[in-house]
Design an enzyme around this catalytic site. Structure first.
Site, PDB file in Angstrom:
ATOM      1  N   LEU A   1      48.779  47.069  34.557  1.00  0.00           N
ATOM      2  CA  LEU A   1      49.708  47.866  35.346  1.00  0.00           C
ATOM      3  C   LEU A   1      49.657  49.347  35.009  1.00  0.00           C
ATOM      4  CD1 LEU A   1      52.638  45.308  35.417  1.00  0.00           C
ATOM      5  CD2 LEU A   1      50.841  45.671  37.096  1.00  0.00           C
TER       6      LEU A   1
ATOM      7  N   ASP B   1      41.425  41.018  37.734  1.00  0.00           N
ATOM      8  CA  ASP B   1      41.087  41.796  36.540  1.00  0.00           C
ATOM      9  C   ASP B   1      41.313  43.291  36.814  1.00  0.00           C
ATOM     10  OD1 ASP B   1      40.335  42.294  33.955  1.00  0.00           O
ATOM     11  OD2 ASP B   1      38.188  42.079  34.300  1.00  0.00           O
TER      12      ASP B   1
END
Lengths: 417, 323
Positions: free
Chosen positions: A64, A298
């Site tokens: 994130l 990913d």
């Protein structure tokens, strides 16, 4: 709040749903499909004519970055309604303080549900154990060591024993760190370019050791981001022996190979590295046959400087959230996967890996939905990503089919600002 | 990589790797070097070809012979030369490579000679160099050292013009060797029919045969009937972990001795890019012997580097060269 999504193609192969009709949502949950449930007064309507309405995608690995809120919007644009953040964040997700800080940044504004995987070892250093029980009590859905391999087998064994006693799943990126000092697949391209290689045996050696420990400790384990044919083989053998293991692969591994780093293209610097064409084929086959359960993004958003250096000095990773579904649909177009297998790998199977029961499009399920326009054609331009990271090797690729909006617990996020 | 190295009209802009360049252009490098070599023998010390041009030697790794010959080459062509030893400079203060490049560009130079410990560094510089600035690779990591390969080819061709009949053996630390990689490309491009590599298993890059070489375990078998034997330096500074047994064992298996050399063709050329480890890679009597062209390689390096600089900066159009 009552909502209705009108006239979409309701599509959820896992539950045998494929019909054009309305979908009714109340208080963030699906209440009915087709006919309205009793006296239903919608507060809002979404016209999904000529669009598909599918269960929201679940990502087992999305980093994130510095702005989690923005990255969940990027994830939503990619069709994800749940994202699972690995512990290799900065700082490492090995304490309640870091966990709370991450979740506090997005508490009210998140466009997708954020789940977290706590650190297996302190600082992901592979030496001391993190506080597993504390992390799990505070909401982590599993334990892992991110992209950092654990070289010390005794540490791994202890970590698995603890996780087993707590009923937690361990998320393992299988790799023997002593073989993984390089930056590219140890093959003809790395040889030509003079890049230090990471042999496929780094994955195999890590995995073989971990399988022995899984068998002994009885822990439930999920192998993350497999990259090699030999890894697939070991997984298949383990499952045929009845070991409680599942696995995922990153979507880009199903498209790119070592050849894509020719010319030192840093956007193709990934970890694990892009491997041989035969590895890619084995990975696609493994998804098709259900040996690999899930496909993850990913997603690794990186600043522009991260890729501005000679190859070995660049940071690995792809800003992938916004291209996963487009790539997946291309596998369907190319007859490499059928749609139901793709959706299983992006919705139901990752949900099960997270220890939850997938509900998809069914009455009572959370209204986690992706609204998808199968006719839209778009060209990937990383500069137009919502994600902070514009690091994508798929720049210029053309995709058919685009996300129009997502709903997460009934909360709508449009795909465009 | 070809697009990066050539100008739209096919002439040389950057010299980064042998791979991606064509044989006629590389022949032009050799022929140009031949003319510079003659000029040097005729005591014409300076040519005005690069008058008014500025060359920056940017060395992130230590070097004696390569840096010196690049510097001499630039001076012989009347360029202004600045040497920057970056190992002791800004990058150790945290400046990125790109910032270093931008800073130096602001000084309006025409050509960078770059040596760097990472593969692809010269490509990276070339990708970010402004119009009118050329980059010459003086060695990047394990990847490429194209002027070394050209000076080796030049040396071989002077003694053995029948390149299409030669057996060449390359011996030693292939894994870490940018020299070997460049030589293999160059020898193949010039039609050398048999290139053999001999190395300890740990110092042989995976799938190296895909570059067009035959792999040998046994030096005695490999040198049998050879026309040229190229010894490589053991690059201990790049070795991490258990790659080698003792020096003695290495010398016994992979050292060039009189006895081994006797298995080669008579007059087999003995080469080494230097610096040599006597008694580890090569017996002293051979290094200094009649078949050794090791010092000639160094002299030829000057001519080759003059040729490449002249070709990269030489402009037929007087308006060209500065953006």
């Amino acid at each position: 709040m009552n909502q209705v999504i009108r006239n979409g193609r309701l599509l959820d192969p896992a539950r045998g749903v494929d019909q054009v009709g309305d979908l009714w949502i109340s208080a963030g949950a699906i209440t009915a499909m087709g006919e309205p449930p009793g006296s239903f007064e919608p507060d809002s309507e979404f016209d999904a004519s000529s669009l598909w309405v599918m269960p929201g995608l679940v990502d087992l690995c999305a980093r994130l970055g510095a702005s989690p809120d923005q990255e969940t919007r990027a994830a939503a644009r990619g069709g994800f309604t749940t994202v699972c953040c690995p512990p290799d964040t900065g700082p490492v997700l090995d304490s309640v303080a870091v966990l709370k800080h991450l979740l506090a940044q997005t508490a009210d504004s998140s466009s997708a549900r954020i789940l977290t995987i706590g650190a297996l070892t302190s600082g992901l250093q592979g030496t001391g154990l993190a506080d597993h029980d504390t992390l799990l009590r505070n909401g982590c859905v599993g334990l892992g060591n991110g992209s950092n391999g654990i070289g010390d087998s005794h540490v791994m064994r202890s970590a698995m024993q603890t996780a087993r006693s707590l009923g937690a799943t361990v998320f393992i990126r299988p790799e023997d760190p002593s073989l993984a000092g390089g930056c590219a697949h140890d093959g003809p391209i790395a040889t030509r370019l003079g890049l230090q290689g990471i042999p496929a045996s780094a994955e195999a050696a890590g995995m073989a050791r971990d399988l022995a420990l899984i068998e002994e400790t009885g822990v439930r384990a999920h192998f993350c981001r497999l990259s090699s044919a030999v890894g697939v083989q070991l997984l298949e053998q383990a499952r045929s022996r009845g070991l409680p293991v599942t696995a995922d692969v990153a979507m880009h591994q199903l498209f790119l190979t070592e050849h894509d780093i020719s010319g030192f293209d840093a956007n193709c610097h990934t970890r694990p590295p892009l491997r041989a064409t035969s590895d890619r084929e084995a990975l696609i086959d493994a998804v098709r046959h259900g040996v690999i359960d899930a496909i993850c993004s990913d997603h690794t958003p990186l600043g522009v400087d991260a890729k501005l250096a000679p190859f070995a000095d660049t940071e690995p990773g792809i800003s992938a959230a916004e291209t996963v579904l487009g790539l997946g649909m291309r596998l369907v177009e190319d007859d490499r996967l059928d749609l139901s297998t793709l959706l299983a790998a992006l919705v139901d199977n990752p949900t099960r890996v997270l220890g939850r029961t997938p509900a998809g499009l069914s009455a009572g399920a959370p209204a986690d939905l992706v609204i998808y326009d199968p006719a839209a054609v778009w060209r990937c331009d990383p500069d137009e990503f919502i994600s902070d990271g514009h690091n994508s090797p798929f720049s210029g690729w053309e995709f058919q089919g685009q996300v129009v909006a997502t709903f997460c617990d009934g909360r709508q996020t449009p795909a465009t600002d | 990589m070809a697009e990066l190295q050539l100008r739209p009209d096919g002439r040389l802009r950057h010299f980064l790797s042998i791979e991606g360049l064509n044989q006629p252009l590389l022949s032009e490098v050799l022929d140009t070097a031949e003319s510079f070599r003659k000029a040097a023998f005729q005591q014409v010390r300076k040519l005005p070809l690069l008058r008014g041009k500025t060359v920056i030697n940017l060395f992130f790794e230590p070097s004696t012979r390569t840096r010196t010959t690049f510097e001499l080459a630039a001076r012989r062509l009347s360029a202004d030369v600045v040497n920057i030893d970056v190992a002791a400079s800004s990058t150790t203060k945290g400046e990125t490579l790109l910032d270093t490049l931008r800073t130096l560009e602001a000084m309006h130079c025409d050509l960078f000679v770059v040596r760097h410990g990472l593969s692809g560094a010269a490509h990276f510089f070339a990708q970010h160099a402004p119009e009118g600035v050329s980059v010459l690779n003086a060695g990047d990591g394990r990847h490429s050292h194209p002027t070394q390969a050209m000076l080796d080819l030049f040396t071989i061709r002077r003694h053995r013009p029948d390149l299409d009949r030669l057996k060449v053996v390359i011996v030693g630390d292939i894994l870490h060797s940018r020299v070997a990689r460049s030589q293999i490309h160059a020898l193949n491009l010039f039609g050398v029919p048999e290139i053999r590599v001999v190395a300890p298993a740990t110092l042989l890059p995976v799938d190296v045969e895909t570059m067009g070489v035959h792999i040998y375990n046994d030096f005695d078998a490999a040198i049998d009937g050879a026309d040229v034997v190229i010894m490589l330096r053991l690059q201990r500074e790049r070795m991490h972990g258990p790659l080698l047994s003792s020096k003695d064992e290495y010398f016994r298996r992979f050292g060039l001795t009189e006895k081994r050399l006797a298995r080669a063709r008579p007059n087999c050329l003995v080469m080494h890019p230097g610096p040599m480890n006597r008694g580890v890679e090569i017996e002293s009597s051979i290094a200094d012997g009649a078949q050794s062209v090791i010092l000639e390689q160094v002299s030829n390096g000057l001519a080759i580097r003059m040729a490449v600089m002249a070709m990269a900066l030489g402009s037929r159009d007087p308006g060209e060269g500065k953006a």
